[in-house]
Design a protein around this motif. Structure first.
Motif, mmCIF file in Angstrom:
data_model
loop_
_atom_site.group_PDB
_atom_site.id
_atom_site.type_symbol
_atom_site.label_atom_id
_atom_site.label_comp_id
_atom_site.label_asym_id
_atom_site.label_seq_id
_atom_site.Cartn_x
_atom_site.Cartn_y
_atom_site.Cartn_z
ATOM 1 N N PHE A 33 -69.265 -62.490 -64.956
ATOM 2 C CA PHE A 33 -68.720 -63.481 -64.030
ATOM 3 C C PHE A 33 -69.478 -63.491 -62.694
ATOM 4 N N TYR A 34 -70.247 -62.470 -62.448
ATOM 5 C CA TYR A 34 -70.898 -62.334 -61.140
ATOM 6 C C TYR A 34 -72.115 -63.251 -61.055
ATOM 7 N N ASP A 35 -72.313 -63.859 -59.883
ATOM 8 C CA ASP A 35 -73.427 -64.760 -59.613
ATOM 9 C C ASP A 35 -74.396 -64.040 -58.666
ATOM 10 N N TYR A 36 -75.591 -63.736 -59.179
ATOM 11 C CA TYR A 36 -76.562 -62.989 -58.381
ATOM 12 C C TYR A 36 -77.217 -63.841 -57.287
ATOM 13 N N THR A 37 -76.927 -65.118 -57.254
ATOM 14 C CA THR A 37 -77.456 -65.968 -56.181
ATOM 15 C C THR A 37 -76.490 -66.095 -55.009
ATOM 16 N N CYS A 38 -75.399 -65.319 -55.006
ATOM 17 C CA CYS A 38 -74.386 -65.456 -53.958
ATOM 18 C C CYS A 38 -74.842 -64.726 -52.695
ATOM 19 N N ASN A 39 -74.130 -65.004 -51.623
ATOM 20 C CA ASN A 39 -74.446 -64.359 -50.346
ATOM 21 C C ASN A 39 -74.133 -62.866 -50.370
ATOM 22 N N SER A 90 -69.568 -64.866 -42.691
ATOM 23 C CA SER A 90 -69.180 -66.070 -41.952
ATOM 24 C C SER A 90 -70.382 -66.764 -41.308
ATOM 25 N N LYS A 91 -71.493 -66.063 -41.141
ATOM 26 C CA LYS A 91 -72.692 -66.661 -40.545
ATOM 27 C C LYS A 91 -73.633 -67.249 -41.595
ATOM 28 N N MET A 92 -73.291 -67.129 -42.873
ATOM 29 C CA MET A 92 -74.150 -67.609 -43.951
ATOM 30 C C MET A 92 -73.511 -68.834 -44.600
ATOM 31 N N ALA A 93 -74.278 -69.536 -45.394
ATOM 32 C CA ALA A 93 -73.794 -70.717 -46.116
ATOM 33 C C ALA A 93 -74.192 -70.580 -47.583
ATOM 34 N N GLY A 94 -73.281 -71.007 -48.450
ATOM 35 C CA GLY A 94 -73.561 -70.938 -49.887
ATOM 36 C C GLY A 94 -72.402 -70.320 -50.639
ATOM 37 N N ILE A 95 -72.690 -69.802 -51.843
ATOM 38 C CA ILE A 95 -71.666 -69.226 -52.708
ATOM 39 C C ILE A 95 -71.394 -67.791 -52.282
ATOM 40 N N GLU A 96 -70.120 -67.438 -52.251
ATOM 41 C CA GLU A 96 -69.739 -66.075 -51.900
ATOM 42 C C GLU A 96 -68.467 -65.686 -52.658
ATOM 43 N N PHE A 97 -68.216 -64.386 -52.742
ATOM 44 C CA PHE A 97 -67.015 -63.835 -53.366
ATOM 45 C C PHE A 97 -66.222 -63.096 -52.299
ATOM 46 N N MET A 98 -64.874 -63.250 -52.382
ATOM 47 C CA MET A 98 -63.983 -62.566 -51.454
ATOM 48 C C MET A 98 -62.820 -61.961 -52.239
ATOM 49 N N VAL A 99 -62.419 -60.765 -51.847
ATOM 50 C CA VAL A 99 -61.238 -60.119 -52.438
ATOM 51 C C VAL A 99 -60.026 -60.617 -51.655
ATOM 52 N N SER A 100 -59.216 -61.444 -52.303
ATOM 53 C CA SER A 100 -58.107 -62.096 -51.608
ATOM 54 C C SER A 100 -56.808 -61.320 -51.693
ATOM 55 N N ASP A 101 -56.613 -60.522 -52.737
ATOM 56 C CA ASP A 101 -55.352 -59.794 -52.891
ATOM 57 C C ASP A 101 -55.645 -58.471 -53.578
ATOM 58 N N VAL A 102 -55.003 -57.404 -53.100
ATOM 59 C CA VAL A 102 -55.254 -56.059 -53.627
ATOM 60 C C VAL A 102 -53.926 -55.351 -53.829
ATOM 61 N N THR A 103 -53.731 -54.819 -55.028
ATOM 62 C CA THR A 103 -52.616 -53.928 -55.326
ATOM 63 C C THR A 103 -53.208 -52.715 -56.036
ATOM 64 N N GLU A 104 -53.682 -51.760 -55.244
ATOM 65 C CA GLU A 104 -54.378 -50.603 -55.814
ATOM 66 C C GLU A 104 -53.431 -49.754 -56.649
ATOM 67 N N PRO A 105 -53.920 -49.210 -57.751
ATOM 68 C CA PRO A 105 -55.250 -49.429 -58.353
ATOM 69 C C PRO A 105 -55.201 -50.390 -59.545
ATOM 70 N N HIS A 106 -54.156 -51.214 -59.626
ATOM 71 C CA HIS A 106 -53.918 -51.988 -60.849
ATOM 72 C C HIS A 106 -54.467 -53.412 -60.771
ATOM 73 N N ASP A 149 -69.405 -73.571 -46.108
ATOM 74 C CA ASP A 149 -70.212 -74.552 -45.384
ATOM 75 C C ASP A 149 -70.244 -74.297 -43.887
ATOM 76 N N GLY A 150 -69.493 -73.324 -43.418
ATOM 77 C CA GLY A 150 -69.459 -73.005 -42.000
ATOM 78 C C GLY A 150 -68.595 -71.781 -41.778
ATOM 79 N N PRO A 151 -68.500 -71.320 -40.535
ATOM 80 C CA PRO A 151 -67.699 -70.123 -40.253
ATOM 81 C C PRO A 151 -66.232 -70.285 -40.644
ATOM 82 N N GLU A 152 -65.682 -71.479 -40.538
ATOM 83 C CA GLU A 152 -64.274 -71.701 -40.836
ATOM 84 C C GLU A 152 -64.062 -72.701 -41.970
#
Length: 255
Positions: free
Chosen positions: A60-66, A84-100, A110-113
């Motif tokens: 699932f990982y995209d090696y062209t991401c930021n 936040s200073k880059m533009a393009g494809i990126e991955f973010m961890v939005s929710d974490v319930t360790e370790p499950h 497309d921009g910082p926000e």
């Protein structure tokens, strides 16, 4: 962050760094597969600091991401101050319930926000899946509902067959199938009882029985003590005709 051998050979140190040699970007719909590396899970702990390194091993990982560019610069791939200073494809961890459970969102920046969500992935007990899109979920639910509605209409139509009708295609059905069709449907029984009760209310009341003749005393029996089968089985309890039976027989005296 612990150092783990996550980079592909063509992108790691000592390689030529040619982007054309990197794996192709993953497809949009990969909901039919999952990824799990038990050797990695036995070696490293699965927490919020290393979950992205584990996710980078999956298809699932995209090696062209930021995030990959930050990894090549020895920067944490989830550092928001650099992403936040880059533009393009990126991955973010939005929710974490360790370790499950770990939820990872793929988005286009497309921009910082200004970010546009694209896909969502989740790591559940070490297995990585792609979450289905909302339109696919609706299509699956609607298709399942239509299937059950069509099946309900087919079952209702089979109940309307005439009594005694035999389908030549089903003459060789097993005895279990016939026994299943003969099961009592309590909903139909209640519906028939409701119809009979409504018809009974519309009919006029039954007329009163004719009175007994003078001198006749009916036998007093408690209702419910003896059923109809017991009364017919006992020859001494024969039905009494109030017209023919005028009481006990009287002896005639001859002079």
């Amino acid at each position: 962050m612990a150092e783990t051998p996550m980079l592909p050979p063509n992108l790691g140190p000592g390689g030529d760094g040619n982007a054309a040699a990197a794996p192709p970007p993953p497809g949009t719909d990969m909901t039919g597969i999952c990824f799990r590396d038990q050797l990695w899970l036995n070696t490293y702990p699965l927490d919020r600091n290393l979950v992205f390194d584990y996710f980078a091993l999956s298809p699932f990982y995209d090696y062209t991401c930021n995030n990959e560019q930050l990894r090549m610069r020895s920067i944490h791939p989830l550092d928001i101050s650099h992403l936040s200073k880059m533009a393009g494809i990126e991955f973010m961890v939005s929710d974490v319930t360790e370790p499950h459970l770990f939820v990872i969102r793929k988005q286009k920046r497309d921009g910082p926000e200004k970010v546009t969500p694209m896909l969502t992935y989740y790591v559940l007990d070490g297995s990585i899946y792609q979450a289905p899109q909302l339109c696919n979920v609706f299509a699956a639910r609607v298709g399942r509902a239509l299937y059950h509605i069509s099946k309900a209409f087919t079952t209702a139509a089979s109940k309307l067959e005439k009594v005694g009708y035999v389908d030549p295609e089903n003459e060789g059905a097993s005895v279990e199938t016939k026994a299943a069709k003969e099961n009592i449907n309590f909903k139909e029984v209640k519906r028939v009882d409701h119809i009979l009760a409504s018809l009974q209310r519309k009919l006029p009341p039954a007329p009163q029985p004719p009175p007994f003749p003078e001198g006749y005393t009916p036998q007093s029996t408690t209702e419910g003590e003896q059923g109809p089968e017991t009364e017919l089985a006992d020859p001494r309890l024969l039905p009494v005709d109030p017209i023919l039976d005028q009481g006990p027989a009287k002896r005639m005296k001859f002079t």
